[in-house]
Design a protein around this motif. Sequence first.
Motif, mmCIF file in Angstrom:
data_model
loop_
_atom_site.group_PDB
_atom_site.id
_atom_site.type_symbol
_atom_site.label_atom_id
_atom_site.label_comp_id
_atom_site.label_asym_id
_atom_site.label_seq_id
_atom_site.Cartn_x
_atom_site.Cartn_y
_atom_site.Cartn_z
ATOM 1 N N LYS A 196 0.665 0.303 -6.565
ATOM 2 C CA LYS A 196 1.416 0.634 -7.773
ATOM 3 C C LYS A 196 0.626 0.217 -9.014
ATOM 4 O O LYS A 196 0.129 -0.908 -9.086
ATOM 5 N N ARG A 235 -11.947 9.345 -6.025
ATOM 6 C CA ARG A 235 -12.191 9.145 -4.595
ATOM 7 C C ARG A 235 -12.175 10.461 -3.837
ATOM 8 O O ARG A 235 -12.993 10.677 -2.931
ATOM 9 N N TYR A 280 -3.126 3.715 -2.225
ATOM 10 C CA TYR A 280 -3.222 3.146 -3.563
ATOM 11 C C TYR A 280 -2.137 2.092 -3.725
ATOM 12 O O TYR A 280 -1.239 1.984 -2.878
ATOM 13 N N GLN A 321 0.841 -1.189 0.000
ATOM 14 C CA GLN A 321 0.000 0.000 0.000
ATOM 15 C C GLN A 321 0.883 1.248 0.000
ATOM 16 O O GLN A 321 1.798 1.371 0.804
ATOM 17 N N SER A 350 -8.238 7.510 -10.553
ATOM 18 C CA SER A 350 -8.918 6.784 -9.477
ATOM 19 C C SER A 350 -8.782 7.543 -8.159
ATOM 20 O O SER A 350 -9.709 7.552 -7.338
ATOM 21 N N ILE A 351 -7.633 8.181 -7.940
ATOM 22 C CA ILE A 351 -7.463 8.987 -6.732
ATOM 23 C C ILE A 351 -8.345 10.232 -6.803
ATOM 24 O O ILE A 351 -8.994 10.607 -5.819
ATOM 25 N N ASP A 404 -2.135 1.828 -10.008
ATOM 26 C CA ASP A 404 -3.434 2.502 -9.982
ATOM 27 C C ASP A 404 -3.341 3.781 -10.808
ATOM 28 O O ASP A 404 -2.263 4.352 -10.982
ATOM 29 N N THR A 405 -4.480 4.276 -11.275
ATOM 30 C CA THR A 405 -4.492 5.479 -12.101
ATOM 31 C C THR A 405 -4.657 6.728 -11.249
ATOM 32 O O THR A 405 -5.240 6.688 -10.159
ATOM 33 N N ASP A 406 -4.134 7.846 -11.759
ATOM 34 C CA ASP A 406 -4.340 9.091 -11.032
ATOM 35 C C ASP A 406 -5.820 9.489 -11.027
ATOM 36 O O ASP A 406 -6.310 10.095 -10.074
ATOM 37 N N LEU A 461 2.132 5.778 -10.157
ATOM 38 C CA LEU A 461 0.758 5.850 -10.651
ATOM 39 C C LEU A 461 0.757 5.759 -12.171
ATOM 40 O O LEU A 461 1.711 6.180 -12.838
#
Length: 342
Positions: A176, A186, A174, A116, A182-183, A178-180, A140
């Motif tokens: 490693k 959220r 997040y 994480q 997606s952040i 994951d897309t920016d 990311l």
Amino acid sequence: MKIRGLALWRALLMTVLVAAIAAGAWLWFDWARFARAPLDIPVAGQSIDVARGASFKDIVRDLRARKVTRASPLYWRLLAMEMRASGRLHAGEYALRPAMTPRELIADMAAGKVKQRNFTIVDGWTFADLRRALASVDTLAHDTAGVDDAGLMKRLGAEGENPEGRFLPETYAYVKGDTDSSILKRAYAAMTKTLDVAWAGRAPDLPLASPYEALILASIVEKETGRADERPRIAGVFVRRLQLRMLLQTDPTVIYGMGAAYAGNIRRSDLTADSPYNTYMRVGLPPTPIALPGRAAIQAALHPAEGNELYFVARGDGSHVFSSTLEQHNRAVACYQLKRCQ
């Protein structure tokens, strides 16, 4: 002679058998030692990437190449079989912790316990600051690169909304790859929920027509002070000014409106140049937030301190002097801004 020869063969067979048992015992104890002995991970922060489709052999080869282990691949294979983990290791990035054992590493991979990571949106950042910070994170996947702000908001299902202020400052976990976006998704959802809850519990009789106006005010409070004890007082000053139809006269809105033209100082000409964000020239709130306000600033905007203060000036140490009259305020300005204390 026959009996003697048979005895020799039996002795030889026994010797071989004993040697085989001893070798097997040694191998078993050595394998058991390998399974529970720490890997060679001297410092924290290291990790290993398991690519999608990678074989167990590929994983062990990578560990050996990085000198995390010197053990035989056979030992690793036997351990995976003993743990019933063969063929069910998950792709992803896994933390290599000091004192970690081979058994613990395989258990993490079998459970998909990927590493994480954290990305923190800082209170008071602008949306441009947020985008720059996300773009600098190499772990990311940057699926918003080249997408303008309007296109990004459309992707988030918020077409037509101005992005400023819409993302909650907080720490988001997040993994490693994951897309920016997606952040951002959220953080947008977190701000929407936080603002809705805060608006529902707001103080009565505020001069704010909507949650969005509360967000605008909160962003101004956020930029005016970083002191927790001052936020409600500063919010109270602005709320009373709005109620009295006074100019807010807050520098952070002017700075935001200047954009790239701001070079560290506000000139008198900047304060008299009309723009939607010049609260020295226009009554009321600016058209959009000027930053990403945190939870505390939102709470302050919706629960301002009571009183009759209408002015404040910075002391120069991060705190402010509050005044109820213009005369008091002018004395505070002379003392703390012009260094002419009486």
